[in-house]
Motif scaffolding. Sequence first.
Motif, PDB file in Angstrom:
ATOM      1  N   LEU A   7       0.039  -1.232  -0.787  1.00 18.36           N
ATOM      2  CA  LEU A   7       0.027  -2.413   0.080  1.00 18.36           C
ATOM      3  C   LEU A   7      -1.190  -3.285  -0.213  1.00 18.36           C
ATOM      4  O   LEU A   7      -1.088  -4.511  -0.372  1.00 18.36           O
ATOM      5  CB  LEU A   7       0.001  -1.960   1.556  1.00 18.36           C
ATOM      6  CG  LEU A   7       0.134  -3.037   2.621  1.00 18.36           C
ATOM      7  CD1 LEU A   7       0.908  -2.500   3.815  1.00 18.36           C
ATOM      8  CD2 LEU A   7      -1.211  -3.520   3.119  1.00 18.36           C
ATOM      9  N   VAL A   8      -2.350  -2.652  -0.285  1.00 19.43           N
ATOM     10  CA  VAL A   8      -3.588  -3.415  -0.472  1.00 19.43           C
ATOM     11  C   VAL A   8      -3.630  -4.039  -1.870  1.00 19.43           C
ATOM     12  O   VAL A   8      -3.938  -5.225  -2.029  1.00 19.43           O
ATOM     13  CB  VAL A   8      -4.819  -2.509  -0.232  1.00 19.43           C
ATOM     14  CG1 VAL A   8      -6.100  -3.213  -0.608  1.00 19.43           C
ATOM     15  CG2 VAL A   8      -4.865  -2.056   1.218  1.00 19.43           C
ATOM     16  N   ILE A  49      -2.343   2.279  -0.549  1.00 20.40           N
ATOM     17  CA  ILE A  49      -2.969   1.741  -1.766  1.00 20.40           C
ATOM     18  C   ILE A  49      -2.077   0.646  -2.357  1.00 20.40           C
ATOM     19  O   ILE A  49      -2.553  -0.418  -2.755  1.00 20.40           O
ATOM     20  CB  ILE A  49      -3.227   2.871  -2.781  1.00 20.40           C
ATOM     21  CG1 ILE A  49      -4.307   3.803  -2.222  1.00 20.40           C
ATOM     22  CG2 ILE A  49      -3.631   2.322  -4.131  1.00 20.40           C
ATOM     23  CD1 ILE A  49      -4.609   5.010  -3.073  1.00 20.40           C
ATOM     24  N   MET A  86      -1.329  -7.025  -2.184  1.00 19.46           N
ATOM     25  CA  MET A  86      -1.850  -8.250  -1.562  1.00 19.46           C
ATOM     26  C   MET A  86      -2.930  -8.882  -2.423  1.00 19.46           C
ATOM     27  O   MET A  86      -2.991 -10.110  -2.569  1.00 19.46           O
ATOM     28  CB  MET A  86      -2.414  -7.907  -0.181  1.00 19.46           C
ATOM     29  CG  MET A  86      -1.813  -8.797   0.878  1.00 19.46           C
ATOM     30  SD  MET A  86      -2.370  -8.424   2.506  1.00 19.46           S
ATOM     31  CE  MET A  86      -0.970  -7.590   3.173  1.00 19.46           C
TER      32      MET A  86
END
Lengths: 134, 440
Positions: free
Chosen positions: A25-26, A23, A29
Motif C-alpha cells: 500500500l505504502v 508495504i 502510493m
Amino acid sequence: MTVVKENGGSVAKILLVDDEPNILLVMNMILKCAGHDVATADGQAAVELLKKQPFDLVVSDMRMSPVDGIEVLKTAKKIKPEIPVIMVTAFEMPEAKNTALNIGAYAYMKKPFDNNELLQLIGEAIGKSRPGKS
Amino acid sequence: MPDDMRKKLPCKKRRGGAAGGCAAQRDDVVSLRKRIRALTRELNALKSHQDETIQKERLHALGQMASGMVHDFNNALTPILGASDFLVMNPQMLDQRADVIKLLESIRTSAHDAKSMVMRLREFYRPKEDMSPHAVDMNSIIDEVILLTRPKWREEALSRNTKIKIRTELAGIPPIMASDSQMREMLMNLVLNSCDAIEHEGTIIIRTMPAEGSIVLRVSDTGKGMSEEVRRRCFEPFFSTKGRNGTGMGLAMVYGIIKKYHGDIKIESEVDKGAAFEITIPVPENSNGVARAVEQANPPVAPSRVLLYDSDALSRRVFAKFLRCDGHHVESAATMRDALKKAGANEFDIVMVDVVVPDGGGNGICLAKELKTLLPRAKSILLSGSASFQKDDAGKLEGVDVVLAKPATFSELREAINKVSQKIETAAPSTSAAPAAQTC
C-alpha cells in the motif's frame, strides 16, 4: 520528492511484489505520487501477471512463500530479459544476494529503505533500459 | 546432632564395653554432618546449574529465531518509515483525506505488529514470574506459539530453501489449570524441534481434542523421524542429535513441564516417517465453571483530574492527548520536582508515573509513593516500558494500583483508567471546578 514527468524523467509501468499488504500500500502510493503506473501482487499472483501484461520494471521482496523473489526474478527475466528487477529484503543474506545478482537482478536494497533512494534507483534503471528515450 | 543429645548416647564404657565406643559414635556423627553439608552444597550447585541451563535453553531457542525476528521487525518498520516520510515530504497529500487515512492505518497496523513481537519476546524471556496455575486455553496458546515461532518455520526455513507449512485442527476443549508461559514454552520447543526435523519440505500439524477428564494435544511433523534409540532417550537431559547446535534440554523441559501438571506424553516416530508427540493433560473437575477471559469494550469513565509524569516528551504528549479526548483534565510534568510541586498545589484523582525518573536518582515507584503522601486519595498508574514490571505486579508495589505497559493503545489506557476509577473514593468537592473538557 520529485514527480517524474515534471522533471523530464521516464514514467514506467511498475510491478510491486510483496506478501505484506501494508508495504504494498505504502510503496504503491509513493510510486503513483511520483507519476508511475503501478500494479501490486504477492509472489504467486506476480508470476501470473508477468505472463499477461508487459511491465517496464519489477520491485520484488526476496522472502515470500510459496513463490519467492528468486522465482519472480527468473520469470520476469525469462519473459523479458532486459527488464530491470530490483530486489528488496528485510534481512540481507549474502548468498541470496549473490544468487539474485547472478540471475540478473538490477539491484538489491535493504528494508526499510529511503523513499528517495528507491525512486532514484527506479529512475536510473528505467533510463538505462530505454537508451536514447527521455 | 546437638552436643547435649550426643552426650546422652549410651556409652559402652560404663558397662565395660570397648573404650572407643562413644568416640566411634561421635566420629560417625561428625562424618554424617560433613556428608550432609557436602550434599547440601551439591544440591544448591545443581539447582543453580539447572536455572542456568533452563535460561540457556530459552536463549538458544530465541537465537534460533533471531534472523527471522530481524526480518519481521524490518518489515514492520518499512511502512511506518515509508508512509511517515512520504507525508512529511509531500504535505500537499494531506488534502487527500482518504489516502492519508489509509497510510495512517498502515502505520498503525505495522506498529501494532511490532508491539506484538515485543510483547511475545517479553513473555518468553521474563526470568522470574508467577508460575501459579490458572485457567489456560490451550487453543489460544497454540495460536500465540504459531505467531511466535513464525520467524523459524517461515522466514528462517526459507533462507535454507526449506518450505514448512503449519496447520491446526483445534477442537473445543476446556481450559486446563497451568502456567500459560510454561505451556507456551513447552509447545514452542515441540514446534522448533519439528522445524529442525524437516528438510526441503514438510508440514507440522497441531491438533487438540477433548478426552475423558483431560485434553489431548498432538504435535506431528513429516520430518526425518527418530530411531528407536533416539525415541527412547530424547527426554534425557543433555541428550541431543544436533551436535553443537543443540543444548539437549528442550525435550527434557517439555517432559518436566508436562509431569508438573500431572500429564503424560507419548511419541510415535520412525526414521523418515515423521514424528508425533501426543500430550494428555488433566482438566480440573469444575472446568465448565472456569470462566474464560472475555474482552470487554472499555467505555470512558467520568472525567478525572490526572497528574501525568513522564520524562519523555512524546510519550507525555500522546498520553495527555488520549486522556483529554476522554474528557479528563490533565496536568503534565516533565521532571520529578515539577510533579511534586503540582501534587502539592492541586488535587488529583489519578497520578500516572513513568517508571524511569532520570532526575532524582530514584525510580517511578519511589515517586509514586511520594505523590501518595501528598495525594492520599489519588490512585496511581505506573507506566512501564520494560519487562521489569507487568500488570500482575501492581498489587506487590507500594503506592501503585495499576501497571500499564508501554507502548499502550487508547483502549489499554482506558482500561487502566477504568480500573483505578473503580477504586477512587468520592473526593471532597473542590473549590474550583475542573476546566471544560478539551477537544482533540
